[in-house]
Design an enzyme around this catalytic site. Structure first.
Site, PDB file in Angstrom:
ATOM      1  N   GLY A 138      -1.265  -2.961   3.764  1.00  0.00           N
ATOM      2  CA  GLY A 138      -0.744  -4.298   3.985  1.00  0.00           C
ATOM      3  C   GLY A 138       0.350  -4.655   3.005  1.00  0.00           C
ATOM      4  O   GLY A 138       1.239  -5.444   3.315  1.00  0.00           O
ATOM      5  N   GLY A 161       2.472  -2.420   1.421  1.00  0.00           N
ATOM      6  CA  GLY A 161       3.610  -1.512   1.339  1.00  0.00           C
ATOM      7  C   GLY A 161       3.160  -0.070   1.514  1.00  0.00           C
ATOM      8  O   GLY A 161       2.078   0.200   2.008  1.00  0.00           O
ATOM      9  N   VAL A 198       2.325   3.991   0.617  1.00  0.00           N
ATOM     10  CA  VAL A 198       1.663   4.865  -0.342  1.00  0.00           C
ATOM     11  C   VAL A 198       2.401   6.193  -0.317  1.00  0.00           C
ATOM     12  O   VAL A 198       2.610   6.762   0.751  1.00  0.00           O
ATOM     13  CB  VAL A 198       0.186   5.094   0.036  1.00  0.00           C
ATOM     14  N   ASP A 236     -12.793  -5.717   1.399  1.00  0.00           N
ATOM     15  CA  ASP A 236     -12.244  -5.046   2.582  1.00  0.00           C
ATOM     16  C   ASP A 236     -12.867  -3.663   2.742  1.00  0.00           C
ATOM     17  O   ASP A 236     -12.162  -2.665   2.854  1.00  0.00           O
ATOM     18  CB  ASP A 236     -10.721  -4.975   2.488  1.00  0.00           C
TER      19      ASP A 236
END
Ligand SMILES: *[C@@H]1O[C@H](CO)[C@@H](O)[C@H](O)[C@H]1NC(C)=O
Ligand SMILES: *[C@@H]1O[C@H](CO)[C@@H](O)[C@H](O)[C@H]1NC(C)=O
Ligand SMILES: *[C@@H]1O[C@H](CO)[C@@H](O)[C@H](O)[C@H]1NC(C)=O
Ligand SMILES: *[C@@H]1O[C@H](CO)[C@@H](O)[C@H](O)[C@H]1NC(C)=O
Length: 944
Positions: free
Chosen positions: A615, A617, A619, A731
């Site tokens: 969410g 950006g 990796v 999350d």
């Protein structure tokens, strides 16, 4: 049955004209208000804004949204009506340039937004034309505006994911008239709403209908709809009767994906002919860009009457006489709760007859409360790399560049800005600016440091302008720069040492002739201009030679290098760059676990390989000096707010260590860049292993699944119990559980949402975080986050491990996995839920027990849920049981031969129905009770 839909729309539109009555004058602010709303009255050049619907403010359009491009006009007096709201009085038109954009700023990247563009031509130019032009959202084509009548009111609405912290709505001149616009609205939505809207797909509104009211001009919007969607009324009193209630109609927390407002759901229609159906028709509108557009329908059904005992309301929806899903599906609406009815995949017909029918068992006629109709459009084009955008925007602003510099610099290709060249790279990568030529452009002032942020630039030509001041040494750190032309300016000072070095090592061709005040003799400024040019000449000749050699080398490297997937752009490292690195100091920095952006660039080979996207950006794949592979999560940040919180959080995270948590190696806070550096998990996410999209495509055996559950549970337990104060993950989901080469599970992204989001604007602190299907329903209603929210989400992961199915099953009907499993287990049917790909290689007892733990974890009320410590203990018991079985299996081949055991045979032969002889009589509540009572005794077949 048929109703002419355009009439209904026209009526609603007239009313909308009334909706924006203006009275109070308010201070203008070109930013979202406290609700995240932006409303612009395009072409209205007042000093201040004015009041819009409810407590909203309409902003004036003084040029800050459009960079002062375009002109304001009043519409012709003959099209101004008494009742018309102020916002339709003026337009902004764009006679010059192909693409002109409105830029809406201070948004939250990754969030969903409703964007509404409003048009009323009103013969503003006195030419009585019928302009046709295109609309783009960012770099993606959205809609073609086709004005056929001057009095026509057109509202074009889209719902999209906004990838950056700004959004551009662009009007593109296609040669069929001057683009203009009357108004622009932006409304934020929670990420979980409208799951059909993704980073790759947006929705364009076709219709949004409130059924029931008989007043054609009734429009429901903000504040009745907190998202300010505009619900029009579709009236046909001849065919339809109204049903209504004054009681609030709610949305179910589990399927809370559309949040239709109660004011809309409180009314419905039912056919006057009680044996009749409700028939709704639409015809598909092909566009030049999409000859057969996909349609999404979202229908809302909420029972508004408490039904008498024997009454049955049961509905079925057909599309063009075929079932809505691929099979016959009937449902009974729920009293005073909304059941949204939708498909995730679009339909693709040339026309639609939607028929809502009562089933043969029903004693009551069909009804419907509301409907939304959309077409889908792709949003897969990517804008220019954001760092390049920020840099070039700053350059544009500083030097007041007047060219076609509107919208995205590189995309779409056909509209790229003059004077620059971009590289487009592989699909899925952002374009980069590689050449920038601003020669002879009349630029004044010093050379902006923004030029040094164009990190992919190879040719930079600033010659023949009026640049003054000194040459910034930072230009020497542009890694790919091959030619820098500064000749023909008013620069002074000397050539900085970094650039001299680049010239000497042949990696740069610097041209600086014809700068009368520039000295080239190091510190002593004694040399005269004549000598300067001589020096320049003798430096430049070998430099050119070297450039040729470098280019050939680069070409060879490019040819020889195997193509990397997801490569962001070609990285060319000039020779000798590595020699500047001081190894000792960089190691020291490593120990303090703080990385600079430059180090990240090096670690990731200039952000070459993308491992994934979250969410916040991308990796990237990277490696430390010692070769250890790492994952770099990078977030580029424009605001400085929250930096302290980020650093505090990052420092805590570096100190948390547990074998079942992905360990953080370090972090970076460098200028606007924030990043976290993690250990690399080569086997990817648990999700990929569950859905079979992992590299090997192999199915995880049950023993591995059990071990992974225990390991993840231990990781969460540590966050809850081992950290003070407890760290709530917020999350937990299968994509946040990563596996290493030995398939050992580690929890990822813990504390990350906090570290990265602490400075999200205050508007959204109340937003539910998490992922649909995993979010604790209690949290959704109370907004109170506890460790039990993680327990709930973990229960969903356990169910995924048992069933091999996703958290929300889409086919044939959308259903939450918890409900799906409960329904089947209520019939005592474990075979119906277990992942068939495991082909029976598991101990039925342990599967029951894990399902049992999962259902306890997902109990509605959090007090009924176990703690992670309990879960860990119970999963350990499962592993013991399973180990026993494996021993048996290897001792006598009992299970593998699948003979001599009635139970297993009978399980194999009963695929779905509940007729096995085991726990046939256990109902779901009975089962849950027994689970609550005796946690160590699994329901289901007796132990061997
Ligand atoms: C538009 O109309 C207003 C008054 O109704 C007037 O003050 C303004 O100058 C007009 N603008 C243009 C561009 O004609
Ligand atoms: C605009 O609409 C008119 C009729 O409404 C149609 O004839 C015309 O082809 C359309 N133009 C474009 C470019 O789509
Ligand atoms: C929709 O219904 C109309 C009238 O009943 C019929 O003429 C038409 O063929 C139907 N369209 C489709 C696509 O089934
Ligand atoms: C009608 O009811 C019967 C008995 O309750 C049931 O078996 C059947 O499936 C129902 N039919 C439909 C279409 O729902």
């Amino acid at each position: 049955m048929e109703l002419s839909k355009p009439q209904a729309m026209a009526a609603g539109q007239c009313l909308l004209l009334l909706c924006m009555a203006a009275s109070v004058v308010l201070q203008a602010r070109a930013q979202p208000d406290s609700k995240g709303f932006i409303t612009v009255d395009c072409g209205f050049t007042g000093e201040t804004g004015y009041a819009g619907v409810g407590d909203t403010t309409v902003l004036p359009d003084n040029g800050e949204f459009t960079d002062n491009v375009g002109t304001s006009h009043n519409i012709s007096a003959e099209y101004v009506t008494q009742s018309m709201a102020k916002s339709w009085y003026n337009v902004r038109s764009f006679a010059a340039g192909v693409r002109n954009c409105y830029t809406l700023r201070s948004l939250v990247s990754g969030l969903k937004y409703i964007v509404r563009a409003r048009f009323k031509y009103g013969n503003y130019d006195g030419l009585d034309l019928h302009p046709v032009f295109d609309l783009y959202i960012g770099v993606n084509y959205w809609h073609t505006v086709n004005i056929s009548r001057p009095e026509e009111v057109l509202i074009v609405e889209a719902t999209v994911v906004v990838p950056d912290d700004f959004l551009q709505v662009c009007l593109v001149n296609t040669g069929a008239g001057t683009p203009f616009i009357s108004g622009l609205d932006l409304r934020p939505l929670k990420k979980t709403l409208y799951p059909q809207v993704t980073a790759a797909q947006g929705l364009t509104l076709v219709d949004r209908i409130n059924f029931g009211p008989t007043n054609e001009s009734l429009v429901v919007r903000y504040p009745d709809d907190p998202h300010d969607r505009i619900w029009f009324t579709w009236v046909d009193t001849v065919t339809w009767a109204e049903i209504s209630t004054t009681q609030t109609v709610q949305t179910l927390p589990v399927e809370d994906l559309y949040q239709a407002p109660s004011a809309v759901l409180q009314t419905a229609i039912t056919p006057r002919n009680v044996s009749g159906n409700i028939l709704l028709t639409w015809s598909s509108k092909p566009t030049p860009m999409d000859p057969s557009p996909g349609y999404i329908f979202i229908l809302h059904f909420a029972e508004l009457q408490a039904l008498p005992a024997k009454a049955v309301r049961e509905l079925r929806v057909n599309v063009n006489d075929k079932p809505w899903f691929n099979f016959d599906y009937t449902f009974a609406p729920v009293y005073s709760y909304d059941l949204p009815f939708y498909r995730s995949q679009p339909f693709q017909y040339s026309s639609y007859n939607l028929s809502i029918e009562a089933t043969s068992n029903a004693t009551l006629p069909p009804f419907i409360n509301a409907a939304e109709v959309f077409t889908v459009f792709p949003t897969t084009n990517l804008g220019t790399e954001s760092q390049d955008v920020s840099a070039i925007m700053a350059i544009k602003a500083k030097y007041q560049v007047k060219k076609n510099w509107m919208g995205d610099p590189c995309a779409p290709k056909t509209m790229a800005w003059d004077r620059l060249t971009c590289s487009y790279g592989a699909v899925g990568s952002h374009p980069r600016i590689t050449n920038l030529s601003l020669s002879s452009s009349g630029l004044n002032g010093d050379i902006s440091s923004s030029f040094t942020n164009l990190t992919a630039v190879q040719y930079l030509d600033l010659s023949n302008n009026n640049f003054t001041g000194s040459i910034p040494d930072a230009l020497s750190r542009l890694p790919l720069l091959i030619v820098l032309d500064l000749s023909g300016n008013q620069l002074n000072g000397s050539i900085p040492s970094g650039l001299l070095k680049r010239i000497q090592d042949g990696s740069l061709d610097l041209r600086y002739g014809n700068n009368p005040n520039l000295c080239t003799g190091g510190n002593s400024c004694q040399l005269h201009a004549k000598k300067n040019s001589k020096l320049a000449l003798y430096i430049a000749v070998p430099a050119v030679l070297l450039v040729v050699i470098v280019s050939v080398t680069i070409l060879l490297i490019c040819l020889l290098k195997p193509k990397k997937q997801g490569s962001m752009h070609n990285s060319i490292t000039p020779p000798n760059e590595m020699s500047h690195v001081n190894r000792d100091s960089s190691l020291q920095r490593l120990e303090s676990r703080h990385f600079t952006y430059k180090e990240l660039e090096k670690m990731t080979d200039n952000f070459q390989r993308v491992l994934g996207r979250g969410g916040f950006g991308y990796v990237y794949d990277g490696s430390l000096e010692d070769g250890t592979q790492v994952a770099v999560k990078l977030r580029s940040h424009t605001s400085n707010q929250g930096v302290k919180e980020f650093l505090a959080e990052a420092q805590i995270l570096t100190r948390i260590h547990h074998t079942n948590l992905v360990s953080m190696i370090g972090y970076c806070k460098d200028g606007e860049y924030m990043a976290l550096v993690y250990e690399y998990m080569s086997e990817g996410t648990l999700q990929e292993h569950i859905d079979g999209s992992n590299r090997s495509g192999e199915c995880l055996p049950w023993t591995h699944r059990l071990r992974i559950s225990l390991e993840s549970a231990q990781g969460l337990e540590y966050l809850h119990k081992g950290c003070n104060p407890p760290l709530i993950h917020r999350d937990v989901k299968a994509t946040n559980i990563l596996l290493n080469a030995k398939l050992e599970a580690r929890i990822a992204d813990f504390g990350l949402s906090k570290a990265f989001n602490s400075n999200d604007t205050h508007v959204f602190t109340n937003t539910v975080v998490g992922t649909p299907g995993y979010v604790n329903p209690e949290y959704q209603t109370t907004m109170q986050l506890t460790t039990k929210s993680d327990v709930y989400s973990f229960g969903v992961v356990l169910l995924e491990l048992v069933t091999g199915k996703p958290a929300i099953l889409r086919d044939p009907v959308p259903i939450n996995i918890i409900k799906w499993v409960r329904q089947r287990l209520a019939q005592g049917n474990i075979e119906a839920v277990v992942d068939a790909r495991m082909r029976g290689h598991y101990d039925v007892n342990t599967v029951w027990k894990v399902a049992d733990i999962a259902l306890k974890c997902t109990a509605q009320s959090s007090v009924q849920r176990p703690s992670m410590t309990d879960v860990v203990a119970q999963l350990r018991e499962c592993i013991d049981l399973e180990n026993e079985r494996s021993r048996d299996e290897s001792n006598n081949g009992f299970y593998t031969s699948r003979s001599g055991n009635d139970r297993n045979i009978s399980y194999d032969s009963y695929p779905t129905d509940g007729s096995t002889n085991v726990s046939q009589n256990s109902t779901s509540s009975e089962m849950e009770q027994s689970l609550m009572r005796t946690p160590t005794m699994p329901t289901g077949p007796a132990a061997r």
